[in-house]
Design a protein around this motif. Structure first.
Motif, mmCIF file in Angstrom:
data_model
loop_
_atom_site.group_PDB
_atom_site.id
_atom_site.type_symbol
_atom_site.label_atom_id
_atom_site.label_comp_id
_atom_site.label_asym_id
_atom_site.label_seq_id
_atom_site.Cartn_x
_atom_site.Cartn_y
_atom_site.Cartn_z
ATOM 1 N N ASP A 56 -5.697 -0.999 -5.127
ATOM 2 C CA ASP A 56 -5.246 -1.632 -3.888
ATOM 3 C C ASP A 56 -6.268 -2.681 -3.459
ATOM 4 O O ASP A 56 -7.333 -2.352 -2.949
ATOM 5 N N HIS A 79 0.790 4.194 -2.756
ATOM 6 C CA HIS A 79 0.563 5.589 -2.384
ATOM 7 C C HIS A 79 1.673 6.486 -2.931
ATOM 8 O O HIS A 79 1.408 7.616 -3.361
ATOM 9 N N TYR A 85 -9.903 1.241 -4.848
ATOM 10 C CA TYR A 85 -9.506 0.739 -3.531
ATOM 11 C C TYR A 85 -10.294 -0.523 -3.180
ATOM 12 O O TYR A 85 -11.274 -0.880 -3.831
ATOM 13 N N GLN A 86 -9.855 -1.201 -2.088
ATOM 14 C CA GLN A 86 -10.567 -2.385 -1.621
ATOM 15 C C GLN A 86 -11.997 -2.021 -1.226
ATOM 16 O O GLN A 86 -12.931 -2.753 -1.523
ATOM 17 N N SER A 126 0.830 -1.208 0.000
ATOM 18 C CA SER A 126 0.000 0.000 0.000
ATOM 19 C C SER A 126 0.863 1.257 0.000
ATOM 20 O O SER A 126 0.549 2.242 -0.676
ATOM 21 N N PHE A 141 -7.797 5.719 -9.449
ATOM 22 C CA PHE A 141 -7.608 4.953 -8.219
ATOM 23 C C PHE A 141 -8.811 4.038 -7.975
ATOM 24 O O PHE A 141 -9.956 4.456 -8.117
ATOM 25 N N PRO A 167 -8.440 -4.540 -5.153
ATOM 26 C CA PRO A 167 -9.770 -4.135 -5.638
ATOM 27 C C PRO A 167 -10.835 -5.219 -5.537
ATOM 28 O O PRO A 167 -12.022 -4.910 -5.617
ATOM 29 N N HIS A 191 -15.463 3.423 -1.748
ATOM 30 C CA HIS A 191 -15.451 4.860 -1.454
ATOM 31 C C HIS A 191 -16.361 5.658 -2.396
ATOM 32 O O HIS A 191 -16.028 6.788 -2.770
#
Length: 248
Positions: free
Chosen positions: A187, A70, A110-111, A66, A108, A189, A114
């Protein structure tokens, strides 16, 4: 000068953009703390991703996957080293310029998806385009096309709470593609999804990237997904090892 000259120059610039790496990491080191109490996550990472390439990033928990993502996304500064995105050295840019590169050149996923809960799937995919200055009608048109690409055109008006986990993550993929980035950073996904849904979401992700020539760096614990990518990076004991194309 003739119009032909300017057309030739534009084509030459496009050709260069299509062949130069979208991401270059030079001597990237990440250390937490200060002497004598320091924790070195990784040191002297040197690697690159070329246009259209999809790369897996694997390693045990705590190896720094991670943190490396980043750094690639200009969300975290390395302790030392140089990051070049789309031909531009980003190491000494100010916050405004880093934000612009994240908006225009990077996507981006993410897991955890969001998504904005108060907005529909369509509005979530439109949002980064509107922030980037597109007109609402243009943003809506592209958002609908992207939702159709990930198989969610019939769910465009639904808010995230009315979507399944796999559907939410597909909306997140469409959102990541909305500003036509050169590189997507993902990250884990599919980390929150059951194996069948994870495989479907990953397939949709890769197809969307391939169709648009977008590169991707995907951190994952799932080696069954890693073998489907073009190349694999392994973070192990502070070193980044290019393992090439994994065999199934």
């Amino acid at each position: 000068m003739s119009d032909t000259y300017f057309e030739t120059q534009e084509l030459t610039q496009q050709a260069v953009a299509q062949t130069r790496p979208v991401l270059v990491l030079q001597n990237i080191t990440r250390v937490f703390g200060s002497p004598p109490d320091t924790l070195e996550i990784f040191r002297n990472v040197n690697t690159q991703i070329v246009p259209g390439e999809i790369v897996a990033l694997v390693g045990p928990s705590g190896s720094g996957k991670s943190s490396l993502l980043h750094i690639c996304g200009l969300l975290e500064a390395p302790s030392s080293g140089t990051i070049v995105i789309n031909g531009r050295d980003c190491s000494k840019l100010d916050d405004t310029e880093r934000t612009r590169i994240r908006r225009d050149d990077l996507g981006f996923v993410y897991q955890f998806h969001h998504l904005l809960p108060e907005f529909s799937a369509l509005e979530n995919v439109m949002m980064p385009q509107l922030i980037g200055g597109k007109r609402p009608r243009e943003a809506e048109g592209l958002a609908l096309r992207l939702l159709n690409k990930v198989g969610l055109s019939q769910r465009a008006a639904h808010r995230p709470a009315r979507l399944s986990g796999g559907e939410q993550q597909r909306v997140a993929i469409a959102r990541a593609l909305a500003n036509q980035p050169r590189l997507i950073l993902a990250d884990e996904p599919t980390g929150n999804l059951d194996p069948r849904t994870a495989d479907m979401v990953f397939r949709v992700f890769v197809e969307a990237c391939r169709e648009r020539g977008v590169s991707a760096l995907i951190a994952t614990h799932n080696l069954q997904l890693a073998v489907k990518m073009d190349r694999t990076w392994l973070l192990h004991e502070g070193k980044l090892i290019d393992a090439g194309k994994l065999k199934a």
